[in-house]
Design a protein around this motif. Structure first.
Motif, short mmCIF file in Angstrom:
data_model
loop_
_atom_site.label_atom_id
_atom_site.label_comp_id
_atom_site.label_asym_id
_atom_site.label_seq_id
_atom_site.Cartn_x
_atom_site.Cartn_y
_atom_site.Cartn_z
N LEU A 1 80.23 33.74 18.92
CA LEU A 1 81.94 34.84 18.27
C LEU A 1 82.85 33.32 18.85
O LEU A 1 83.89 33.35 18.00
CB LEU A 1 82.38 36.29 18.82
CG LEU A 1 81.43 37.25 18.15
CD1 LEU A 1 81.17 38.92 18.71
CD2 LEU A 1 81.30 36.99 17.16
N LEU A 2 83.01 33.10 19.88
CA LEU A 2 84.06 31.31 20.13
C LEU A 2 83.94 30.54 19.09
O LEU A 2 85.18 30.61 18.76
CB LEU A 2 84.48 31.39 21.18
CG LEU A 2 84.79 32.72 22.13
CD1 LEU A 2 84.93 32.62 23.30
CD2 LEU A 2 86.20 32.99 21.90
N ARG B 1 81.70 30.18 16.09
CA ARG B 1 81.05 30.51 15.01
C ARG B 1 82.30 31.23 14.25
O ARG B 1 82.83 32.50 14.73
CB ARG B 1 79.62 31.02 15.19
CG ARG B 1 78.58 29.87 15.45
CD ARG B 1 77.56 30.23 15.52
NE ARG B 1 76.87 29.45 16.19
CZ ARG B 1 76.07 28.21 15.62
NH1 ARG B 1 76.22 28.45 14.12
NH2 ARG B 1 75.76 27.83 16.19
N ASP B 2 82.53 31.47 12.57
CA ASP B 2 83.02 31.87 12.28
C ASP B 2 82.00 32.68 11.34
O ASP B 2 80.72 32.69 10.68
CB ASP B 2 83.83 31.12 10.65
CG ASP B 2 84.89 30.47 11.09
OD1 ASP B 2 85.65 31.41 12.03
OD2 ASP B 2 85.15 28.82 10.07
N VAL B 3 81.76 34.05 12.52
CA VAL B 3 80.33 34.56 11.62
C VAL B 3 80.75 35.65 10.56
O VAL B 3 82.04 36.59 9.99
CB VAL B 3 80.16 35.49 12.99
CG1 VAL B 3 78.72 36.77 12.82
CG2 VAL B 3 79.75 34.79 13.82
N ALA B 4 79.98 36.12 9.58
CA ALA B 4 80.25 36.78 8.59
C ALA B 4 80.07 38.39 8.36
O ALA B 4 80.65 39.56 8.45
CB ALA B 4 78.85 36.36 7.15
N GLU C 1 90.19 41.28 19.15
CA GLU C 1 90.59 39.53 19.14
C GLU C 1 90.66 39.20 18.11
O GLU C 1 90.39 39.53 16.63
CB GLU C 1 89.45 38.85 19.38
CG GLU C 1 88.89 38.52 21.29
CD GLU C 1 89.33 37.84 21.63
OE1 GLU C 1 90.45 36.86 21.35
OE2 GLU C 1 89.80 38.09 23.03
N GLU C 2 92.24 38.58 17.41
CA GLU C 2 92.45 38.06 16.15
C GLU C 2 92.15 38.15 15.52
O GLU C 2 91.81 38.15 14.64
CB GLU C 2 94.03 37.58 16.59
CG GLU C 2 94.82 37.40 15.19
CD GLU C 2 94.78 38.64 14.77
OE1 GLU C 2 95.46 38.83 13.59
OE2 GLU C 2 95.57 39.36 15.99
N ARG C 3 91.29 36.62 15.75
CA ARG C 3 90.24 36.54 14.50
C ARG C 3 89.14 36.72 14.53
O ARG C 3 88.41 36.45 13.36
CB ARG C 3 89.80 33.98 15.65
CG ARG C 3 89.05 34.02 17.31
CD ARG C 3 88.56 33.30 16.96
NE ARG C 3 88.47 32.70 16.00
CZ ARG C 3 86.88 32.49 16.40
NH1 ARG C 3 86.09 33.04 16.74
NH2 ARG C 3 85.99 31.65 14.62
N GLU D 1 89.53 51.31 11.95
CA GLU D 1 90.65 51.54 11.33
C GLU D 1 90.65 49.79 10.82
O GLU D 1 91.21 49.25 9.12
CB GLU D 1 91.53 51.42 11.56
CG GLU D 1 91.92 53.63 12.13
CD GLU D 1 91.83 54.00 10.61
OE1 GLU D 1 92.81 53.58 9.45
OE2 GLU D 1 90.97 55.02 10.71
N THR D 2 90.00 48.76 11.61
CA THR D 2 90.36 47.31 11.89
C THR D 2 89.60 46.51 10.82
O THR D 2 89.98 45.66 9.61
CB THR D 2 90.68 46.77 12.84
OG1 THR D 2 89.21 46.84 13.39
CG2 THR D 2 92.38 47.14 13.80
N GLY D 3 88.39 46.99 10.40
CA GLY D 3 87.32 46.68 10.01
C GLY D 3 86.04 47.72 9.66
O GLY D 3 86.08 48.90 9.93
N PRO D 4 85.53 47.16 8.70
CA PRO D 4 84.02 47.76 8.13
C PRO D 4 83.72 47.61 9.31
O PRO D 4 83.11 47.45 10.66
CB PRO D 4 83.27 46.94 7.27
CG PRO D 4 84.39 45.85 6.52
CD PRO D 4 85.01 45.39 7.86
#
Length: 491
Positions: A55-56, A58-61, A84-86, A110-113
């Motif tokens: 996760l650090l 790569r941009d994971v979908a 983590e913010e990103r 609340e912050t993500g699916p």
């Protein structure tokens, strides 16, 4: 496949990354068989620690997390992800043993699916869920790429670029290009907001534009002057673009101030020259017209009268062109054409205008309904009516009727329409008929008899009365110029 080594962080143009985390090799193999596809990259991790490393880098979908892992289970890993913010908005699919297994308390809904799968896993279901999240990631990455290109374009084409908050237009970050343009510090900028450095005479317009933009959440632009470090003001074109998330929510405003000072100075010089030219041509033209009229009064022979009449006709035409040049100068330099309303009857004004029409008069029909009295500048209104009628004659199909309709049934306003059955006007031209030096059909020879200023000046006269003017064209309905005038304007 290398399950431990990770390549450099992917760009937005790379394939979306799907991360699967499970400490059981057989579970990883099963999910790999279900999810292996060419249009996304599948990355497998055998522990939460290994997943954190991925996760650090790569941009994971989307991430599929086994809820039962030693040392750090799926829920604990998800808490770290949300912290983590990103990765706080990363979609997470928890994979549990069965539907009866109690779910742990998780604070990151609340912050993500967040979604759940239960073993035995249905291959169709897991592929459908992952595919949905990957599609969202693709749209988000495409939008981010567009925004990056937009920012790059602004940086190269503009003198100052800025980012402002969505609701109240607060400054989000310092802008070196804005400081270079205005000489203002970011603290001064934040204190004064969007009006920082704006010329006092332009502040009301800028404030209204910002308020309208905040209400509509649509792109907008406006020309105004900003303060320069040397104490003078420079003309700029400000453009603001809303940046939205994948759900359409407004994230921020990004925009630029483009230096247009040289263009404004060139426009002002051109308008000044036109004004001087129009004014200075009047005296020699008047002298020529008076001399021709005196000569015509004394002439008896037809070979002498004919060229003198031609001189007078050409002089009258030149006089109309000079008046249009002066009107253009008034509209561009003076902030609009001045009007002097007096009590009048619109039908009488139209009938007076039709007496001056010489070409196509037999094709014109006048219809009138309702009360047509009000207060308008009669001379200016005659100018507008003649322009609309001449336009209909020039561009209408020969032999077809031209209908002028007056409607005075509304209590506060009157309407005037001029209709002809000419060829349909393309939309690209239709939207520009009221611009200076634009004609609906520049290929027609008789269309070249004027300067292309008639409809532009007509619009300025109508606006000066507080009215509206519009042009419509269609295959079935022909061409229609529509004017609405308040009976008593505030002018």
């Amino acid at each position: 496949m290398n399950r431990t080594a990770a390549p450099a962080r992917t760009s937005t143009a790379a394939r979306p990354v799907v991360l699967v985390v499970d400490d059981q090799p057989e579970n990883l193999r099963a999910l790999e068989a279900m999810l292996r596809r060419d249009d996304w990259e599948l990355v497998l991790a055998r522990s939460a620690r290994e997943a954190q490393e991925q996760l650090l880098r790569r941009d994971v979908a989307v991430a599929l997390l086994d809820v039962q892992m030693p040392e750090m289970d799926g829920y604990e890993l998800a808490e770290h992800v949300r912290g983590e913010e990103r990765t706080r908005h990363l979609p997470i699919i928890f994979v549990a043993g069965n539907s009866r297994e109690p779910q742990r308390v998780f604070s990151g809904y609340e912050t993500g699916p967040v979604d759940f799968l239960y073993r035995p896993i249905d291959a169709h279901v897991v592929r459908s869920k992952v595919d949905a999240y990957v599609c969202v990631a693709r749209r988000r990455h495409a939008q981010q790429s567009r925004e990056e290109r937009f920012r790059d374009l602004l940086q190269t084409a503009s003198q100052a670029v800025w980012r402002l908050s969505p609701a109240d237009a607060r400054v989000l970050e310092d802008s070196p290009s804005w400081r270079a343009l205005t000489g203002m510090s970011v603290e001064q900028w934040r204190e004064h907001g969007p009006l920082a450095g704006v010329h006092p005479d332009d502040r009301e317009r800028v404030l209204q534009a910002w308020q309208a933009g905040l209400r509509s959440r649509a792109p907008w632009d406006i020309e105004y002057r900003v303060h320069r470090p040397d104490g003078r003001y420079t003309w700029t074109l400000a453009r603001a673009e809303p940046v939205r998330d994948e759900r359409g929510g407004l994230l921020e405003w990004i925009g630029a101030n483009i230096d247009i000072h040289a263009r404004k100075e060139a426009d002002a010089f051109r308008d000044m020259v036109l004004g001087i030219l129009g004014h200075d041509l009047r005296n020699p033209l008047n002298a020529m017209m008076v001399s021709a009229q005196l000569a015509l009064m004394r002439a008896r022979e037809e070979p002498v009268r004919t060229p003198l009449e031609r001189v007078l006709t050409s002089g009258e035409r030149m006089g109309r062109h000079i008046e249009q040049l002066l009107d253009l100068t008034l509209a561009r330099l003076g902030g609009g054409i001045a009007v002097h309303p007096v009590a009048a009857d619109l039908r009488e004004v139209v009938e007076q205008a039709l007496e001056e029409v010489t070409v196509g008069k037999q094709r014109i029909r006048l219809d009138a309904v309702g009360e047509l009295k009000g207060a308008w500048d009669v001379d200016r209104l005659l100018q507008v009516i003649l322009t609309l009628v001449h336009n209909a004659v020039d561009h209408g199909t020969p032999g077809t009727p031209i209908v002028i309709r007056l409607d005075g049934e509304a209590p506060e306003s009157v309407a005037l329409t001029v209709h002809n059955l000419g060829p349909v006007v393309p939309e690209s031209v239709r939207n520009a008929v009221f611009e200076p030096a634009r004609r609906t059909d520049p290929t027609r020879r008789h269309g070249a008899r004027g300067l292309g200023l008639g409809l532009y000046i007509s619009k300025q006269v109508v606006l000066a009365h507080g009215g509206t003017i519009a042009f419509e064209s269609s295959e079935a309905g022909g061409n229609l110029l529509r004017v609405r005038l308040p009976r008593y304007s505030a002018t």
